[in-house]
Design an enzyme around this catalytic site. Structure first.
Site, PDB file in Angstrom:
ATOM      1  N   GLU A   1       1.888   0.074   0.828  1.00 62.76           N
ATOM      2  CA  GLU A   1       3.188  -0.591   0.990  1.00 62.76           C
ATOM      3  C   GLU A   1       4.393   0.323   0.775  1.00 62.76           C
ATOM      4  O   GLU A   1       5.288  -0.004  -0.002  1.00 62.76           O
ATOM      5  CB  GLU A   1       3.300  -1.760   0.006  1.00 62.76           C
TER       6      GLU A   1
HETATM    7  C1  NGO Z   1      -0.889  -6.113  -2.435  1.00 61.86           C
HETATM    8  C2  NGO Z   1       0.098  -5.145  -3.032  1.00 61.86           C
HETATM    9  C3  NGO Z   1       0.229  -5.291  -4.540  1.00 61.86           C
HETATM   10  C4  NGO Z   1       0.383  -6.755  -4.930  1.00 61.86           C
HETATM   11  C5  NGO Z   1      -0.816  -7.520  -4.386  1.00 61.86           C
HETATM   12  C6  NGO Z   1      -0.738  -8.985  -4.745  1.00 61.86           C
HETATM   13  C7  NGO Z   1      -1.805  -4.050  -2.470  1.00 61.86           C
HETATM   14  C8  NGO Z   1      -2.792  -3.013  -2.241  1.00 61.86           C
HETATM   15  N1  NGO Z   1      -0.516  -3.869  -2.679  1.00 61.86           N
HETATM   16  O1  NGO Z   1      -2.121  -5.357  -2.521  1.00 61.86           O
HETATM   17  O2  NGO Z   1       1.344  -4.561  -4.979  1.00 61.86           O
HETATM   18  O3  NGO Z   1       0.417  -6.877  -6.321  1.00 61.86           O
HETATM   19  O4  NGO Z   1      -0.930  -7.391  -3.000  1.00 61.86           O
HETATM   20  O5  NGO Z   1      -1.789  -9.730  -4.242  1.00 61.86           O
END
Ligand code: NGO
Length: 533
Positions: A339
């Site tokens: 992300e």
């Molecule tokens: C995503 C995000 C995390 C969040 C999570 C919540 C990933 C790999 N990055 O998973 O920062 O906490 O969802 O479900």
């Protein structure tokens, strides 16, 4: 690894178990409870052959271990410590030879083909014998034995018994070498004691990797001597604005030691270049504009980035990875990489390509979230896939292509394996961005065929992440982990041919009274025929 010759495939055995009278039905009042059938274990054992006399644990039972194995003695001591309060038996651990009681055997003919983690458990009138080639196998066999005893054995006060183990043989080896669980200690901090409690729970289901998400926007949780403000300031709060916290190096070492005593390897993650607000807030110099942002206690993602063009950034990363590698005996370092919406794509590629060699420099193997496949995964790198049914074909294909060039995968599909997703619309905790994840949905998929086009052997295993945006306590965590954690653990351990929802839900139901006895407040999923409710 050479696979041991299987006894009887589990599904055949399930029928045999019923035929021999070992059924789930409640016993008539006054009648002794039937012993747990040998196949009513989670994860499902690879092969089970029921039959012969049951073993009964009694006041004179000894636990026999081979002389010269400190580890076998320690595992036996752990078992004795678990069984003494409820049985009231002394259960001495002894190296004196003998073929009666609970007998641990390491090596020898019985252990051939059992590999690093496999075991053979034989139960009869005089003894329960657990044989393994390695101590980890003894440990997993011991966890199976726990589940074969009545659930009341898990209570901490004296119980009436009897303590019977059905007769027969289990021969069991794992499908995957990587069977993980992740705990996000950044969004909410979890103390060493809380982490240990989770480790004990994971170990019951033969999970062997504990991935700790040690840094994120909301908190930096590990002391780094060369950058002391990271933990001291960057770890001082958490989601919602509470007190936060961090692990000293001694704390972290204690977690690693404790995990190892339960045969789990710790995989530390420092999430970069995004998810770094806590670090950016701690050191103004890490920011491109030289200004430190305030600490963050909300739950948004994707807004922070390390400054890819600054030399200091790589000094920082090098220092952190060096100190972390020195604390971590396991071979993996997780560098995050998910992300990065606040990092341009070229910057992302530059960053990941520069940082991966630093992991190798400190003798470790790179693990990253699957976005890493958008840069250039180094040889031997592992990508952790967190896509879902809705993930676009191009993103999926990029991951598949990477596996064709040697990248290996740990599978954590968010709409299956994420333990922080709500079970349904009424679940009071958790998130729902990947949809509701029922117990059946989390169990009912096959890691081996999940991503079409991935070569056999590229899937290292599975991992169940627990993100902690909504979790303030162990009780919160356990409510979301149980029962789904058991299902992901089973996908990692059990052979694909044992996969069967209808059989699984019955085995899972039998865990309920164990969790009750252990004080685990699990979610009573309506799809599961819970025992005694
Ligand atoms: C995503 C995000 C995390 C969040 C999570 C919540 C990933 C790999 N990055 O998973 O920062 O906490 O969802 O479900």
């Amino acid at each position: 690894m050479r696979r041991p010759r299987l006894l009887i495939p589990l599904l055949l055995v399930a029928a045999a178990g019923t035929a021999t009278g070992a059924s789930a039905a409640a016993p008539a009042p006054g009648a002794p409870a039937a012993a747990t059938p040998l196949d009513r274990v989670v994860p499902a054992p690879a092969a089970v052959r029921p039959g012969g006399a049951a073993f009964t644990l009694g006041s004179g039972t000894r636990i026999r271990v081979p002389a010269g194995s400190g580890e076998a003695r320690r595992i036996a001591g752990y078992l004795a410590g678990l069984l003494r309060p409820s049985t009231g038996f002394p259960l001495p651990v002894t190296t004196r030879g003998g073929a009666d009681g609970i007998v641990f055997r390491l090596g020898g003919r019985d252990a051939r083909g059992l590999g690093e983690e496999g075991y053979r458990l034989t139960s009869g009138g005089r003894a329960v014998t657990i044989s393994a080639a390695r101590p980890a196998g003894l440990f997993h066999g011991m966890q199976t034995l726990r589940q074969l005893l009545p659930a009341a054995v898990e209570k901490r006060s004296r119980q009436p018994g009897p303590w019977r183990v059905a007769g027969g043989t289990i021969l069991d080896t794992p499908r995957y070498a990587y069977r993980g669980a992740m705990l996000d200690v950044s969004r909410h901090f979890f103390t060493v004691e809380q982490v240990k409690r989770y480790i004990d729970q994971l170990a019951q289901y033969k999970v062997n990797k504990l991935h700790l998400h040690l840094s994120d926007d909301q908190g930096w949780r590990i002391a780094i001597d060369s950058w002391p403000r990271l933990a001291r300031y960057g770890g001082s709060t958490q989601v919602g604005g509470g007190r936060g916290g961090h692990y000293s190096k001694a704390d972290y070492r204690e977690i690693v030691r404790y995990a190892a005593s339960r045969y789990l390897t710790v995989i530390p993650e420092i999430d970069m270049p995004g998810h770094t607000n806590a670090a950016l807030a701690s050191y103004a110099d890490l920011n491109c504009d030289g200004k430190a942002p305030p600490l963050y206690t909300g739950t948004k993602v994707g807004f922070s980035s390390l400054c890819v063009s600054k030399k200091l950034t790589y000094q920082f990363v090098d220092d952190v990875l060096r100190e972390l590698a020195a604390l971590t005996p396991g071979r993996y370092l997780h560098i995050g990489g998910d992300e990065t919406h606040a990092t341009s794509h070229p910057d992302y590629v530059t960053f990941m390509d520069t940082v991966q060699p630093l992991v190798a420099k400190y003798g470790k193997t790179v693990v990253g979230w699957h976005e890493l496949t958008g840069a250039h995964p180094v040889k031997g790198a592992i990508a952790q896939y967190w896509g879902r049914d809705k993930t676009g074909a191009a993103e999926r294909q990029r991951v598949v292509d990477a596996t064709q060039h040697g990248t290996r995968l740990v599978l954590s599909p968010a709409d299956r394996a994420y333990l922080d997703m709500k079970y349904d619309k009424d679940t009071p905790l958790g998130l729902e961005w990947a949809g509701y994840v029922s117990v059946r949905r989390s169990y009912d998929w096959d890691p081996g065929s999940y991503l079409a086009g991935v070569p056999a052997g590229a899937v290292l295993g599975v991992e169940a992440p627990m993100w902690a945006e909504t979790l303030g306590s162990s009780a919160n965590l356990e409510y979301l982990a149980f029962p789904r954690l058991a299902g992901i653990a089973e996908l990692g351990w059990s052979p694909a041919r044992t996969h069967d929802w209808d059989a699984y839900r019955v085995r899972l139901a039998a865990q309920g009274p164990r969790w009750d006895a252990q004080g685990i407040d699990y979610y009573r999923a309506p799809e599961v025929p819970w025992v005694g409710r």
